[in-house]
Scaffold this motif. Structure first.
Motif, PDB file in Angstrom:
ATOM      1  N   GLU A 157       0.834  -1.191   0.000  1.00 52.18           N
ATOM      2  CA  GLU A 157       0.000   0.000   0.000  1.00 52.18           C
ATOM      3  C   GLU A 157       0.877   1.254   0.000  1.00 52.18           C
ATOM      4  O   GLU A 157       1.814   1.369   0.780  1.00 52.18           O
ATOM      5  CB  GLU A 157      -0.916  -0.004   1.231  1.00 52.18           C
ATOM      6  N   GLY A 158       0.585   2.168  -0.897  1.00 52.94           N
ATOM      7  CA  GLY A 158       1.355   3.395  -1.014  1.00 52.94           C
ATOM      8  C   GLY A 158       2.537   3.301  -1.950  1.00 52.94           C
ATOM      9  O   GLY A 158       3.168   4.312  -2.267  1.00 52.94           O
ATOM     10  N   ASP A 159       2.856   2.098  -2.417  1.00 49.20           N
ATOM     11  CA  ASP A 159       3.952   1.888  -3.359  1.00 49.20           C
ATOM     12  C   ASP A 159       3.376   1.872  -4.768  1.00 49.20           C
ATOM     13  O   ASP A 159       2.565   1.002  -5.084  1.00 49.20           O
ATOM     14  CB  ASP A 159       4.650   0.573  -3.042  1.00 49.20           C
ATOM     15  N   PRO A 160       3.764   2.813  -5.641  1.00 46.91           N
ATOM     16  CA  PRO A 160       3.195   2.845  -6.998  1.00 46.91           C
ATOM     17  C   PRO A 160       3.663   1.715  -7.894  1.00 46.91           C
ATOM     18  O   PRO A 160       3.102   1.489  -8.961  1.00 46.91           O
ATOM     19  CB  PRO A 160       3.667   4.201  -7.527  1.00 46.91           C
ATOM     20  N   GLY A 161       4.681   0.977  -7.462  1.00 48.67           N
ATOM     21  CA  GLY A 161       5.200  -0.091  -8.316  1.00 48.67           C
ATOM     22  C   GLY A 161       6.157   0.462  -9.358  1.00 48.67           C
ATOM     23  O   GLY A 161       6.157   1.648  -9.671  1.00 48.67           O
ATOM     24  N   GLY A 162       6.986  -0.415  -9.914  1.00 49.89           N
ATOM     25  CA  GLY A 162       7.977   0.041 -10.875  1.00 49.89           C
ATOM     26  C   GLY A 162       7.747  -0.434 -12.292  1.00 49.89           C
ATOM     27  O   GLY A 162       8.435  -0.005 -13.207  1.00 49.89           O
ATOM     28  N   LEU A 163       6.779  -1.341 -12.490  1.00 49.55           N
ATOM     29  CA  LEU A 163       6.482  -1.848 -13.827  1.00 49.55           C
ATOM     30  C   LEU A 163       4.993  -1.672 -14.085  1.00 49.55           C
ATOM     31  O   LEU A 163       4.158  -2.291 -13.420  1.00 49.55           O
ATOM     32  CB  LEU A 163       6.871  -3.324 -13.952  1.00 49.55           C
ATOM     33  N   HIS A 164       4.666  -0.817 -15.060  1.00 50.92           N
ATOM     34  CA  HIS A 164       3.277  -0.462 -15.341  1.00 50.92           C
ATOM     35  C   HIS A 164       2.888  -0.910 -16.748  1.00 50.92           C
ATOM     36  O   HIS A 164       3.741  -1.086 -17.622  1.00 50.92           O
ATOM     37  CB  HIS A 164       3.084   1.052 -15.210  1.00 50.92           C
ATOM     38  N   VAL A 253       3.825  -2.774 -21.907  1.00 51.46           N
ATOM     39  CA  VAL A 253       4.547  -2.105 -20.828  1.00 51.46           C
ATOM     40  C   VAL A 253       4.581  -0.615 -21.120  1.00 51.46           C
ATOM     41  O   VAL A 253       4.841  -0.188 -22.252  1.00 51.46           O
ATOM     42  CB  VAL A 253       5.978  -2.657 -20.697  1.00 51.46           C
ATOM     43  N   VAL A 254       4.323   0.197 -20.098  1.00 52.80           N
ATOM     44  CA  VAL A 254       4.318   1.652 -20.243  1.00 52.80           C
ATOM     45  C   VAL A 254       5.259   2.248 -19.200  1.00 52.80           C
ATOM     46  O   VAL A 254       5.006   2.114 -17.999  1.00 52.80           O
ATOM     47  CB  VAL A 254       2.900   2.236 -20.051  1.00 52.80           C
ATOM     48  N   PRO A 255       6.350   2.887 -19.617  1.00 49.77           N
ATOM     49  CA  PRO A 255       7.262   3.499 -18.645  1.00 49.77           C
ATOM     50  C   PRO A 255       6.553   4.604 -17.864  1.00 49.77           C
ATOM     51  O   PRO A 255       5.740   5.351 -18.404  1.00 49.77           O
ATOM     52  CB  PRO A 255       8.378   4.076 -19.516  1.00 49.77           C
ATOM     53  N   LYS A 256       6.858   4.682 -16.593  1.00 54.53           N
ATOM     54  CA  LYS A 256       6.325   5.728 -15.736  1.00 54.53           C
ATOM     55  C   LYS A 256       7.484   6.515 -15.145  1.00 54.53           C
ATOM     56  O   LYS A 256       8.620   6.063 -15.099  1.00 54.53           O
ATOM     57  CB  LYS A 256       5.481   5.120 -14.601  1.00 54.53           C
ATOM     58  N   ALA A 257       7.176   7.711 -14.652  1.00 55.02           N
ATOM     59  CA  ALA A 257       8.194   8.529 -13.997  1.00 55.02           C
ATOM     60  C   ALA A 257       8.766   7.767 -12.810  1.00 55.02           C
ATOM     61  O   ALA A 257       8.063   7.024 -12.122  1.00 55.02           O
ATOM     62  CB  ALA A 257       7.599   9.855 -13.543  1.00 55.02           C
ATOM     63  N   ALA A 258      10.055   7.935 -12.566  1.00 53.98           N
ATOM     64  CA  ALA A 258      10.723   7.204 -11.504  1.00 53.98           C
ATOM     65  C   ALA A 258      10.103   7.516 -10.157  1.00 53.98           C
ATOM     66  O   ALA A 258       9.760   8.657  -9.854  1.00 53.98           O
ATOM     67  CB  ALA A 258      12.218   7.552 -11.484  1.00 53.98           C
ATOM     68  N   SER A 259       9.947   6.472  -9.361  1.00 48.01           N
ATOM     69  CA  SER A 259       9.416   6.611  -8.004  1.00 48.01           C
ATOM     70  C   SER A 259       9.995   5.480  -7.185  1.00 48.01           C
ATOM     71  O   SER A 259       9.572   4.340  -7.304  1.00 48.01           O
ATOM     72  CB  SER A 259       7.883   6.552  -7.992  1.00 48.01           C
ATOM     73  N   VAL A 260      10.984   5.768  -6.380  1.00 48.42           N
ATOM     74  CA  VAL A 260      11.696   4.751  -5.625  1.00 48.42           C
ATOM     75  C   VAL A 260      11.001   4.543  -4.292  1.00 48.42           C
ATOM     76  O   VAL A 260      10.913   5.445  -3.472  1.00 48.42           O
ATOM     77  CB  VAL A 260      13.170   5.134  -5.401  1.00 48.42           C
ATOM     78  N   ALA A 261      10.486   3.359  -4.075  1.00 50.78           N
ATOM     79  CA  ALA A 261       9.781   3.052  -2.837  1.00 50.78           C
ATOM     80  C   ALA A 261      10.773   2.755  -1.721  1.00 50.78           C
ATOM     81  O   ALA A 261      11.926   2.403  -1.956  1.00 50.78           O
ATOM     82  CB  ALA A 261       8.865   1.845  -3.042  1.00 50.78           C
TER      83      ALA A 261
END
Length: 314
Positions: A157-164, A253-261
């Motif tokens: 919860e709260g982690d956007p994930g790294g592979l979209h 697969v769709v790259p998303k802006a970096a978000s390091v959990a």
């Protein structure tokens, strides 16, 4: 006259895939026995001595394990996105490693760990078991040297994930036939997907171009600039039943802006019980998330997919 109204959950499979949290698997490059880099442009295999796994608390009842891998492809994301997806900074190429044959024979055994103080945390063994049973990515540098491996887990919860992934796209039957000839489909082992009707899956390489049996490129191609996953909703891969074919789809697969959990415990996916044996010619892994309790994501034994494999030339 009867009117039916359907409520479609657009936030769950099969209307949505992921996101996933890529997690580094604590393998060393020397743990894998790989073919020469020049031979990896087609599908290939790796081997590993089971003693490597025993140091991480995994007990294997064979002397070696063998993994099947997709053809290599250049990495298609930028440096920032590499960080989000746990991709080594020096990686220039990657490939998808399928679940290994007889993966269910890999068992957790903490007493197999040689040194508890110097051995990585137990979640390292969970990530390894996920890599073997669910699959993951292998990353290589410009010289063809293996840099590392990742597997996919569930974001907390709260982690956007790294592979979209983007919205589901319709999948054409002629595309299935082309990939089937290359040995690219595999029976789904993930419980959450099977419960929703998915039967077979396949990993698409970035910008993959599919051809007919006579070598002609199809006029319409799947749009996967960064790769993607295909899902079939029928056990007969070459089924002509339109009522079943209409459900087939792929997710790019769709790259998303970096978000390091923040550092989190690895959360693996669950696997279904009692899979029927299938040929390795129905090959390629699949992953997906579905709203379930944590108890539903405990690893459970399932029969692996075994048999021969014809490397893809595309």
């Amino acid at each position: 006259r009867l009117s039916l109204f359907l409520l479609v959950d657009k936030e769950s499979f099969p209307q949505k895939l992921g996101p996933f949290r890529p997690v580094a698997v604590p393998f060393e490059a020397d743990d894998f026995e790989l073919p020469e880099a020049s031979l990896r442009q087609r599908g290939f295999y790796w081997q590993m001595r089971t003693g490597v796994l025993e140091g991480y608390g995994l007990c294997v009842k064979t002397s070696t394990i063998t993994g099947q891998v997709s053809p290599q492809h250049p990495v298609t994301v930028d440096e920032e996105q590499k960080q989000t997806a746990a991709i080594p900074a020096e990686a220039t190429a990657f490939a998808w490693s399928y679940p290994v044959a007889d993966w269910e024979r890999v068992e957790s055994d903490a007493y197999a760990m040689g040194n508890w103080e110097t051995t990585p945390k137990l979640e390292g063994s969970a990530a390894m078991k996920s890599f073997l049973s669910v699959g993951g990515y292998l990353y290589f540098d410009s010289e063809g040297q293996l840099l590392g491996a990742t597997t996919l887990g569930r974001p907390q919860e709260g982690d956007p994930g790294g592979l979209h992934f983007g919205d589901p796209q319709p999948w054409k039957p002629e595309w299935t036939a082309a990939l089937f000839q290359q040995g690219r489909f595999q029976e789904i082992t993930m419980k959450s997907l099977v419960e929703l009707g998915a039967k077979m899956s396949c990993w698409l390489r970035p910008n993959e171009v599919l051809e007919s049996a006579d070598g002609q490129e199809f006029s319409v191609q799947p749009v996967v600039p960064h790769g993607g996953f295909v899902y079939l909703f029928h056990e007969d891969v070459l089924s002509a039943d339109e009522s079943k074919l209409c459900l087939d789809r792929y997710f790019p697969v769709v790259p998303k802006a970096a978000s390091v959990a923040q550092e989190q415990l690895f959360r693996p996916f669950s696997l279904v019980d009692g899979l029927q044996p299938a040929t390795r010619a129905l090959a390629e892994p699949l992953l997906e998330t579905h709203e379930e309790s944590d108890d539903d994501f405990t690893m459970t034994p399932a029969k692996s997919i075994s048999g021969g494999y014809s490397p893809a030339s595309a």
